[in-house]
Design a protein around this motif. Sequence first.
Motif, short mmCIF file in Angstrom:
data_model
loop_
_atom_site.label_atom_id
_atom_site.label_comp_id
_atom_site.label_asym_id
_atom_site.label_seq_id
_atom_site.Cartn_x
_atom_site.Cartn_y
_atom_site.Cartn_z
N GLN A 3 0.82 -1.21 0.00
CA GLN A 3 0.00 0.00 0.00
C GLN A 3 0.86 1.26 0.00
OE1 GLN A 3 -2.30 -0.47 3.53
NE2 GLN A 3 -0.65 0.03 4.90
N PHE A 4 2.10 1.14 0.46
CA PHE A 4 3.02 2.27 0.46
C PHE A 4 3.92 2.27 -0.78
CE2 PHE A 4 2.44 1.31 5.07
CZ PHE A 4 1.66 2.40 5.35
N GLY A 5 3.76 1.28 -1.63
CA GLY A 5 4.57 1.19 -2.84
C GLY A 5 5.95 0.63 -2.59
N LEU A 6 6.13 -0.08 -1.48
CA LEU A 6 7.43 -0.66 -1.17
C LEU A 6 7.53 -2.09 -1.70
CD1 LEU A 6 7.93 0.42 2.54
CD2 LEU A 6 9.06 1.37 0.54
N THR A 7 8.68 -2.40 -2.23
CA THR A 7 8.93 -3.78 -2.63
C THR A 7 9.56 -4.51 -1.45
OG1 THR A 7 11.17 -3.29 -3.41
CG2 THR A 7 9.37 -3.04 -5.01
N TYR A 8 9.71 -5.79 -1.59
CA TYR A 8 10.35 -6.59 -0.54
C TYR A 8 11.76 -6.09 -0.28
CZ TYR A 8 12.46 -10.57 1.79
OH TYR A 8 13.14 -11.36 2.68
N ASP A 9 12.51 -5.82 -1.35
CA ASP A 9 13.89 -5.35 -1.20
C ASP A 9 13.95 -4.01 -0.47
OD1 ASP A 9 14.87 -7.61 -2.48
OD2 ASP A 9 14.84 -6.65 -4.45
N ASP A 10 13.00 -3.12 -0.76
CA ASP A 10 12.95 -1.84 -0.06
C ASP A 10 12.72 -2.04 1.43
OD1 ASP A 10 13.21 -0.50 -2.50
OD2 ASP A 10 11.04 -0.21 -2.72
N ALA A 11 11.78 -2.92 1.76
CA ALA A 11 11.46 -3.18 3.17
C ALA A 11 12.65 -3.79 3.91
CB ALA A 11 10.24 -4.08 3.27
N VAL A 12 13.37 -4.70 3.25
CA VAL A 12 14.54 -5.31 3.88
C VAL A 12 15.63 -4.26 4.10
CG1 VAL A 12 16.43 -6.95 3.52
CG2 VAL A 12 14.08 -7.63 3.04
N ALA A 13 15.82 -3.37 3.14
CA ALA A 13 16.83 -2.32 3.27
C ALA A 13 16.47 -1.36 4.40
CB ALA A 13 16.96 -1.56 1.96
N ILE A 14 15.21 -0.98 4.49
CA ILE A 14 14.77 -0.09 5.57
C ILE A 14 14.95 -0.78 6.92
CG2 ILE A 14 12.74 1.01 6.61
CD1 ILE A 14 11.74 1.46 3.70
N GLN A 15 14.60 -2.04 6.98
CA GLN A 15 14.72 -2.79 8.22
C GLN A 15 16.18 -2.90 8.66
OE1 GLN A 15 13.23 -6.80 8.07
NE2 GLN A 15 12.76 -6.81 10.23
N SER A 16 17.08 -3.14 7.74
CA SER A 16 18.49 -3.25 8.11
C SER A 16 19.04 -1.91 8.59
CB SER A 16 19.32 -3.80 6.96
OG SER A 16 19.34 -2.89 5.89
N CYS A 17 18.57 -0.82 7.99
CA CYS A 17 18.98 0.52 8.45
C CYS A 17 18.46 0.79 9.85
CB CYS A 17 18.48 1.60 7.50
SG CYS A 17 19.31 1.61 5.91
N LEU A 18 17.24 0.37 10.13
CA LEU A 18 16.69 0.55 11.47
C LEU A 18 17.45 -0.27 12.51
CD1 LEU A 18 12.85 0.53 10.71
CD2 LEU A 18 14.20 2.47 11.53
N VAL A 19 17.87 -1.46 12.14
CA VAL A 19 18.64 -2.31 13.06
C VAL A 19 19.99 -1.64 13.36
CG1 VAL A 19 19.88 -4.50 13.27
CG2 VAL A 19 17.53 -4.46 12.42
N ILE A 20 20.65 -1.13 12.35
CA ILE A 20 21.92 -0.43 12.56
C ILE A 20 21.72 0.78 13.45
CG2 ILE A 20 23.72 0.92 11.40
CD1 ILE A 20 23.35 -1.05 9.00
N GLY A 21 20.63 1.52 13.21
CA GLY A 21 20.33 2.68 14.03
C GLY A 21 20.05 2.32 15.47
N LEU A 22 19.33 1.22 15.69
CA LEU A 22 19.03 0.77 17.05
C LEU A 22 20.32 0.40 17.79
CD1 LEU A 22 16.73 0.14 19.06
CD2 LEU A 22 16.76 -2.19 18.18
N GLU A 23 21.22 -0.28 17.10
CA GLU A 23 22.50 -0.63 17.71
C GLU A 23 23.30 0.62 18.05
OE1 GLU A 23 24.04 -3.12 14.63
OE2 GLU A 23 23.02 -4.92 15.38
N ALA A 24 23.29 1.60 17.17
CA ALA A 24 24.02 2.85 17.42
C ALA A 24 23.40 3.62 18.58
CB ALA A 24 24.03 3.71 16.16
N GLN A 25 22.06 3.62 18.66
CA GLN A 25 21.39 4.29 19.77
C GLN A 25 21.80 3.67 21.10
OE1 GLN A 25 17.23 3.76 18.77
NE2 GLN A 25 17.00 5.93 18.30
#
Length: 79
Positions: A3-25
């Motif tokens: 519904q947001f126009g995201l593909t699977y690859d987009d979602a995986v990339a966003i998720q990996s960025c969020l994981v890196i950000g959580l670790e940095a936080q």
Amino acid sequence: MRQFGLTYDDAVAIQSCLVIGLEAQKIRYDEHFHEMTFPDRMTAQLDSSRTMKKIAYLNKFTGAHSRRSLKKLGKLVVE
């Protein structure tokens, strides 16, 4: 996610960025915890909690992380 126009690859990339950000936080919070004021600590807790919720939401779509790895990520949430 479609519904947001995201593909699977987009979602995986966003998720990996969020994981890196959580670790940095978590690293930054651990290093500067004693110097932070109470409102700063509450903001850090709220931000890390929101980040973890976003990771869990994206994982419903991607299935990129197992339950075990999500539990390990949950330990990074500032409390």
